[in-house]
Structure formats: structure tokens, C-alpha cells
Design a protein around this motif. Sequence first.
Motif, PDB file in Angstrom:
ATOM      1  N   TRP A   1      90.780 -57.646 -48.518  1.00 56.54           N
ATOM      2  CA  TRP A   1      89.527 -58.170 -47.982  1.00 56.54           C
ATOM      3  C   TRP A   1      88.548 -58.487 -49.108  1.00 56.54           C
ATOM      4  CZ3 TRP A   1      87.885 -59.608 -43.212  1.00 56.54           C
ATOM      5  CH2 TRP A   1      86.511 -59.682 -42.968  1.00 56.54           C
ATOM      6  N   MET A   2      87.929 -59.637 -49.046  1.00 55.31           N
ATOM      7  CA  MET A   2      86.821 -59.971 -49.939  1.00 55.31           C
ATOM      8  C   MET A   2      85.519 -59.771 -49.185  1.00 55.31           C
ATOM      9  SD  MET A   2      85.915 -63.566 -51.875  1.00 55.31           S
ATOM     10  CE  MET A   2      85.670 -64.449 -50.305  1.00 55.31           C
TER      11      MET A   2
ATOM     12  N   ILE B   1      92.840 -52.961 -49.673  1.00 57.07           N
ATOM     13  CA  ILE B   1      92.087 -53.258 -50.893  1.00 57.07           C
ATOM     14  C   ILE B   1      90.878 -54.108 -50.520  1.00 57.07           C
ATOM     15  CG2 ILE B   1      92.115 -54.606 -53.050  1.00 57.07           C
ATOM     16  CD1 ILE B   1      94.961 -53.772 -53.511  1.00 57.07           C
ATOM     17  N   VAL B   2      89.753 -53.825 -51.200  1.00 54.43           N
ATOM     18  CA  VAL B   2      88.538 -54.626 -51.013  1.00 54.43           C
ATOM     19  C   VAL B   2      88.005 -55.043 -52.374  1.00 54.43           C
ATOM     20  CG1 VAL B   2      86.160 -54.648 -50.148  1.00 54.43           C
ATOM     21  CG2 VAL B   2      87.942 -53.418 -48.877  1.00 54.43           C
ATOM     22  N   GLY B   3      87.595 -56.295 -52.500  1.00 55.46           N
ATOM     23  CA  GLY B   3      86.948 -56.793 -53.712  1.00 55.46           C
ATOM     24  C   GLY B   3      85.625 -57.463 -53.361  1.00 55.46           C
TER      25      GLY B   3
ATOM     26  N   ALA C   1      86.338 -51.648 -46.043  1.00 51.09           N
ATOM     27  CA  ALA C   1      87.684 -51.063 -45.990  1.00 51.09           C
ATOM     28  C   ALA C   1      87.946 -50.406 -44.639  1.00 51.09           C
ATOM     29  CB  ALA C   1      87.852 -50.051 -47.115  1.00 51.09           C
ATOM     30  N   GLN C   2      86.892 -49.913 -44.000  1.00 46.60           N
ATOM     31  CA  GLN C   2      87.065 -49.173 -42.751  1.00 46.60           C
ATOM     32  C   GLN C   2      86.959 -50.060 -41.508  1.00 46.60           C
ATOM     33  OE1 GLN C   2      84.042 -46.115 -43.316  1.00 46.60           O
ATOM     34  NE2 GLN C   2      85.572 -44.661 -44.052  1.00 46.60           N
TER      35      GLN C   2
ATOM     36  N   GLY D   1      83.146 -61.189 -44.392  1.00 50.87           N
ATOM     37  CA  GLY D   1      84.113 -61.284 -45.476  1.00 50.87           C
ATOM     38  C   GLY D   1      85.300 -62.125 -45.066  1.00 50.87           C
ATOM     39  N   THR D   2      86.323 -62.124 -45.926  1.00 49.43           N
ATOM     40  CA  THR D   2      87.488 -62.982 -45.724  1.00 49.43           C
ATOM     41  C   THR D   2      88.739 -62.242 -46.187  1.00 49.43           C
ATOM     42  OG1 THR D   2      86.105 -64.900 -46.248  1.00 49.43           O
ATOM     43  CG2 THR D   2      88.488 -65.238 -46.247  1.00 49.43           C
ATOM     44  N   LEU D   3      89.829 -62.439 -45.467  1.00 46.34           N
ATOM     45  CA  LEU D   3      91.117 -61.917 -45.911  1.00 46.34           C
ATOM     46  C   LEU D   3      91.701 -62.849 -46.972  1.00 46.34           C
ATOM     47  CD1 LEU D   3      92.710 -60.833 -42.511  1.00 46.34           C
ATOM     48  CD2 LEU D   3      91.903 -59.320 -44.333  1.00 46.34           C
TER      49      LEU D   3
END
Length: 408
Positions: A201-202, A112-114, A104-105, A151-153
Motif C-alpha cells: 500500500w502507498m 507493506i506500506v510506503g 497497514a491495519q 492510498g493506492t495498492l
Amino acid sequence: MIPLVSLVLLTWNALEYTRITIESVRRFTTSPCELIIVDNGSDAPTVDYLRTLNDATVIYNPENRGFAGGCNQGIAASHGRYVMLLNNDVVVTEHWLEDMVAAAQRDVEIGIVGPRSNKVAGVQQLDAGYQTIEEMHRFSAQRRAAFHGRGTLLDRVIGFCMLIDRRVIDAIGGLDENFGTGNFEDDDYCMRTRLAGYKIWMADDVFIHHYGHRTFAAAKIDYAATMERNWGIFAAKYGLDPVNRGGYQIAHVLARPFDPLRHRVSLERYASSALAELPPRRTGRLHSVLPDESAWQPLTAFIRRYAKAFSADDPVDLVIWDRAGLGGAAVQRRIERLIEREGISSDRTGEIFVSEAGEPPHAAELPLGEALVGPAAGGADRLLRASRGELRGWLTTLKDGGQAADIE
């Protein structure tokens, strides 16, 4: 410094999985966090278990307010820089929370992050191939080493494990409660997040095991029918194809401006009552109002006698209404220190709750089995001076069916 995260966990029966989830959170969470559990009207076994949790704020609903409604209560009660919405049928893994906060940072625009998971809709799902939870943890550790920081957007992540930046909550509010017991309320929240200008973001380096649909199964809810109903709500809200084809395009939706009147869900109706929810009374309940700092000292002698009179097995509790503005956590710490000085473990005494919100009861309005202790009792203050034996007698009378409103 890692900021405070508020973990909001909904429960609605499915006790076996609730236990597994909470135990994994306790084992693998090292970041600063507060645990807020919202129970949506579970049966007695789940409520009894939740009563034993000394490291959580528990909000007890008399009925099921749905996934969105329960989450909104938890969000309204939260204090964290981030809020984590977590299902009660997951197993979290080592470093899960700090890695999601780090994701997240990484970009000021991420809202949002999953994580990745074994059972989740869309691209978050992985074909992990493990057979046991032990194998799952090894898989998770190997994946973290291989994909750390990557990660990926995405356009959306699923709400079974969703980290939300407080700025998003300030902008768009809570979840849309029109989606009832669940399905597509997370799609809707992600859509409104994107409309408000934030990214999703994943985190490829975080893997969470998800049992999946355990609350739906425990409640015997038709999952497919709920999906179909809620797709209709979601599609109508954003002008999508009314036939659910297993996916949707959102470019034309995001071309529209964010409209606070349409896209923000206010949490104001929960703000004054989120912490006022108390567990169902068993046999007896005592109330004491703390109007200011000067009232604390007279109350301490009663708390000591209460702690000595009742054990954790007794069907009684004490509710202290903090009107002095001392803060629920601060009052709770005072109580724990007070009891421990008496040589009693705070988890072995009769239950004591602290409420910072809502209106304390008036003596004349209390139902059978409840009594007011202290100056707010309006002169009927015998309980404040009651001995341990007299307090035991008060509860015994209630168990025998008597009123026991006062101690003579």
C-alpha cells in the motif's frame, strides 16, 4: 491500542543527515516504538555521535555489511508488531508513523506500506515544489488534510521508508544480501511479499522528505554502476529482461507459487549476535557477567563506584552480560535508577552497555585494555572491590601505555 513499531535505521557516515533524521524522528514520533540503529563501520565522528544516544539500541559493525545485511541485523534485534526500515537521509513529518500503521491495519492482507516523497523512484514521487524544510512541513500537513486515509495498492514501494508487518517477516524473512550496498533489494523484498500473498500500500496522506543517495555520495559509490549490477541479479532471479528498461512486468512472476526454499531469507545467523555487537573500545573496557539474580546485589556497589569514578568524557565503558534472563531493558532501568539515587545523571557517567546475546569473554582471552569484574574473573576479583581512586588509576595506567590488568 497502537502496536509497538521497531524503527531500524542504518548509518554509514553522512553524519549531518543522520543527525537530521534522528532529530526529526524524535520530534514527530508519538507512537510506541523502539529505535534500533545499525552502524555499518562508520568513521569516528559518526560512532562518537551514536554513543551519545540513550534512547536507541545501537549495533556497531566493524565493516560495511551492505544495506540488506544491516537491515537484517536490525530486524533480527527488533520486537515490534511492525518494523520500519528508514534511511538516514530523511525528514519525517507530523503523524507519519501512526498514519502508516493505520494504513497497514486497513486491510488484513496489507503487508507493506510506503509513503509519498519528493525524491523516490516510481509513482511514490511527488513534484512538491517547496524550497525549505519549513515549507515542506506545511505541504505535508496540507496533503494529510486533503488525502487522509487514502492510498493506492502497488506492486512495490521503495525501501527508504518501508513499514513491514511482522507476519511478512515471519513468512519471507529478511532482505537478500546478494544486492550488496543497495539497489533492487527493496524490489526483491516487495516481490517476495507479493508471492507470499500480501499486498503493498502507498499511503497518500504521508509525505516524507528524502535527500537521496547521501550514503552513496559519502562513500563515493558509483550509483549507476550499482544499479546496473543489481538489476542483473534481480532480473536473473525472476526471469526478467536482462536489459534494464526502467520498469518491469511481474504478472508472470506472481503466477508462480511461493517457494520457501527460494523466496525466504533466514535471519537465524543474526538471532544470537544482533545485540552482542558493541561499539569499538576506546581505551578501557570492563566486563561483568550477571549469571543469576543473586549476583545483582554484589554488583550494585561496583556500579555506583564506577559511575562516580568516570564521566561521559572518559574513554572507558562497562559491559554487563545478562545471563540471568532479566532482559536488557530491565537491567538498564535498574542501572539508571541506581545511579540516579547517587545524585548522578545517567547520561553524565562512563558508558554502560547491557548485552543479552553472544558469549561473554573469558578472563584469559581478554585483550590489552579490558578486564573482567566479578565472580567470573576466576578469583582475580580486585576490580570489584576497587575504590573510585583505584579505578581512575587503572584507566590512567592504560592511557600511559601500561597493562593495568589488575589492581593490587
